[in-house]
Design an enzyme around this catalytic site. Structure first.
Site, PDB file in Angstrom:
ATOM      1  N   ASP A 135      19.110  15.394  36.331  1.00 25.26           N
ATOM      2  CA  ASP A 135      19.175  14.323  37.333  1.00 25.26           C
ATOM      3  C   ASP A 135      20.477  13.540  37.266  1.00 25.26           C
ATOM      4  O   ASP A 135      21.260  13.687  36.328  1.00 25.26           O
ATOM      5  CB  ASP A 135      17.955  13.397  37.199  1.00 25.26           C
ATOM      6  CG  ASP A 135      17.606  13.059  35.754  1.00 25.26           C
ATOM      7  OD1 ASP A 135      18.454  13.285  34.864  1.00 25.26           O
ATOM      8  OD2 ASP A 135      16.496  12.576  35.506  1.00 25.26           O
ATOM      9  N   ASN A 194       5.366   6.362  31.320  1.00 31.06           N
ATOM     10  CA  ASN A 194       4.383   6.524  32.408  1.00 31.06           C
ATOM     11  C   ASN A 194       4.171   8.000  32.781  1.00 31.06           C
ATOM     12  O   ASN A 194       3.560   8.308  33.797  1.00 31.06           O
ATOM     13  CB  ASN A 194       4.818   5.735  33.651  1.00 31.06           C
ATOM     14  CG  ASN A 194       6.127   6.249  34.245  1.00 31.06           C
ATOM     15  OD1 ASN A 194       6.703   7.222  33.766  1.00 31.06           O
ATOM     16  ND2 ASN A 194       6.609   5.588  35.288  1.00 31.06           N
ATOM     17  N   HIS A 229       6.591  10.268  33.436  1.00 30.54           N
ATOM     18  CA  HIS A 229       7.575  10.924  34.310  1.00 30.54           C
ATOM     19  C   HIS A 229       8.385  11.971  33.541  1.00 30.54           C
ATOM     20  O   HIS A 229       8.592  11.855  32.328  1.00 30.54           O
ATOM     21  CB  HIS A 229       8.474   9.911  35.027  1.00 30.54           C
ATOM     22  CG  HIS A 229       9.491   9.214  34.173  1.00 30.54           C
ATOM     23  ND1 HIS A 229       9.569   7.846  34.068  1.00 30.54           N
ATOM     24  CD2 HIS A 229      10.499   9.679  33.399  1.00 30.54           C
ATOM     25  CE1 HIS A 229      10.568   7.514  33.272  1.00 30.54           C
ATOM     26  NE2 HIS A 229      11.144   8.616  32.849  1.00 30.54           N
ATOM     27  N   GLU A 242       8.575  10.475  39.155  1.00 31.38           N
ATOM     28  CA  GLU A 242       7.712   9.380  38.737  1.00 31.38           C
ATOM     29  C   GLU A 242       6.263   9.698  39.112  1.00 31.38           C
ATOM     30  O   GLU A 242       6.015  10.620  39.890  1.00 31.38           O
ATOM     31  CB  GLU A 242       8.152   8.085  39.444  1.00 31.38           C
ATOM     32  CG  GLU A 242       9.553   7.626  39.092  1.00 31.38           C
ATOM     33  CD  GLU A 242       9.646   6.932  37.726  1.00 31.38           C
ATOM     34  OE1 GLU A 242       8.646   6.925  36.979  1.00 31.38           O
ATOM     35  OE2 GLU A 242      10.730   6.402  37.429  1.00 31.38           O
TER      36      GLU A 242
HETATM   37  C1  F6R Z   1      16.716  11.856  31.807  1.00 25.38           C
HETATM   38  C2  F6R Z   1      15.360  12.008  32.263  1.00 25.38           C
HETATM   39  C3  F6R Z   1      14.288  11.021  31.984  1.00 25.38           C
HETATM   40  C4  F6R Z   1      14.102  10.740  30.497  1.00 25.38           C
HETATM   41  C5  F6R Z   1      12.936   9.791  30.247  1.00 25.38           C
HETATM   42  C6  F6R Z   1      12.819   9.397  28.795  1.00 25.38           C
HETATM   43  O1  F6R Z   1      17.560  12.906  32.256  1.00 25.38           O
HETATM   44  O2  F6R Z   1      15.137  12.968  32.914  1.00 25.38           O
HETATM   45  O3  F6R Z   1      13.086  11.497  32.514  1.00 25.38           O
HETATM   46  O4  F6R Z   1      13.882  11.937  29.805  1.00 25.38           O
HETATM   47  O5  F6R Z   1      13.082   8.639  31.016  1.00 25.38           O
HETATM   48  O6  F6R Z   1      13.922   8.625  28.438  1.00 25.38           O
HETATM   49  P1  F6R Z   1      14.203   8.250  26.924  1.00 25.38           P
HETATM   50  O7  F6R Z   1      14.528   9.515  26.218  1.00 25.38           O
HETATM   51  O8  F6R Z   1      15.401   7.327  26.982  1.00 25.38           O
HETATM   52  O9  F6R Z   1      12.964   7.601  26.397  1.00 25.38           O
END
Ligand code: F6R
Length: 250
Positions: free
Chosen positions: A67, A136, A138, A143
């Site tokens: 992303d 959550n 995602h 999301e």
């Molecule tokens: C990032 C991504 C997000 C993260 C998720 C967890 O490329 O795709 O879905 O993997 O938000 O983030 P952290 O690792 O910072 O807890």
């Protein structure tokens, strides 16, 4: 799905890096999907060490990131381009021509998303997709409520996600409103998934992912349907799983 529980963040990271390195040694021209966020940083650090000390060769791999924010140029310190180059790519011998990160500045975003999907196919699909998970549920920017069959597309960021990210930007207005993200369906097409989770803050999300019913309200639950999904978590993230897992195969 194989759930591997390691003692702490460092052990989780080393285990994940081993899996990535094994793939690169087996298939030097493999296609790897990368994630940003705090969770994979330890894994990236270990890959850098393996490159420097053991000569792990990244020169033939192709990469696709999950992303990117819309509206941030690659040189912006909060862009995922910047993140990947700072935390991994500039420290290894990856060929920049084979690096793919969604273009947040694309003029025609829909066209770009179609191109990204085609590009993944052109390279034969993603061999191993690294994933983090949101509290959550995602995955990438999918999301809760995202279609489980979705493809790469533009998504509006949830207000809570924008609030979480506010601290990284100069003003509230600078926080991006949109992101380009691989879809849940795109992620599921990967030949293998490697989902990492660390800390008690991820425990509820991991419990739902491993034991809960599959639902778009918790997109990560779809990994139960993947034929080759590895979840590596530390004891904190595994702390509310109801079964004794020490390497659990289902
Ligand atoms: C990032 C991504 C997000 C993260 C998720 C967890 O490329 O795709 O879905 O993997 O938000 O983030 P952290 O690792 O910072 O807890």
């Amino acid at each position: 799905m194989l759930v591997i529980i390691k003692k702490n963040y460092d052990e989780m990271s080393v285990e994940g890096a081993k899996m990535v390195a094994d793939l690169i040694r087996r298939k030097p021209n493999c296609v790897i999907g990368f994630a940003t966020g705090g969770t994979p940083l330890g894994l990236y650090k270990e890959l850098i060490r393996m490159h420097k000390e053991e000569g792990l060769d990244f020169s033939k791999i192709t990469t696709f990131n999950l992303d990117e924010y819309v509206g941030l140029p690659p040189e912006h310190s909060q862009s995922y381009h910047f993140f990947m180059w700072e935390n991994l790519f500039k420290h290894i011998n990856v060929d920049p021509r084979y690096v793919h990160i969604p273009q947040g500045m694309a003029v025609d975003i829909d066209e770009f998303c179609d191109w990204y999907e085609e590009r993944i196919k052109y390279y034969g699909g993603i061999d191993l997709q690294i994933l983090g998970i949101g509290a959550n549920g995602h995955i990438a920017f999918n999301e809760p409520g995202s279609s489980l069959g979705s493809r790469t597309r533009i998504k509006t960021l949830k207000q809570e996600t924008r609030w979480d990210n506010k601290r990284f930007f100069e003003s509230d207005d600078d926080v991006p409103q949109y992101a380009i993200t691989m879809g849940v369906g795109t992620i599921m097409d990967s030949k293998a998934l490697l989902l990492l989770a660390s800390g008690k803050g991820k425990a509820t999300a991991i419990k739902a992912t491993v034991e809960g019913p599959i639902t778009a309200l918790h997109p990560a639950t779809i990994v139960q349907m993947h034929r080759k999904a590895f979840i590596i978590c530390d004891e904190g993230a595994a702390s509310t799983l109801s079964t004794e897992y020490s390497g659990y195969l289902s």
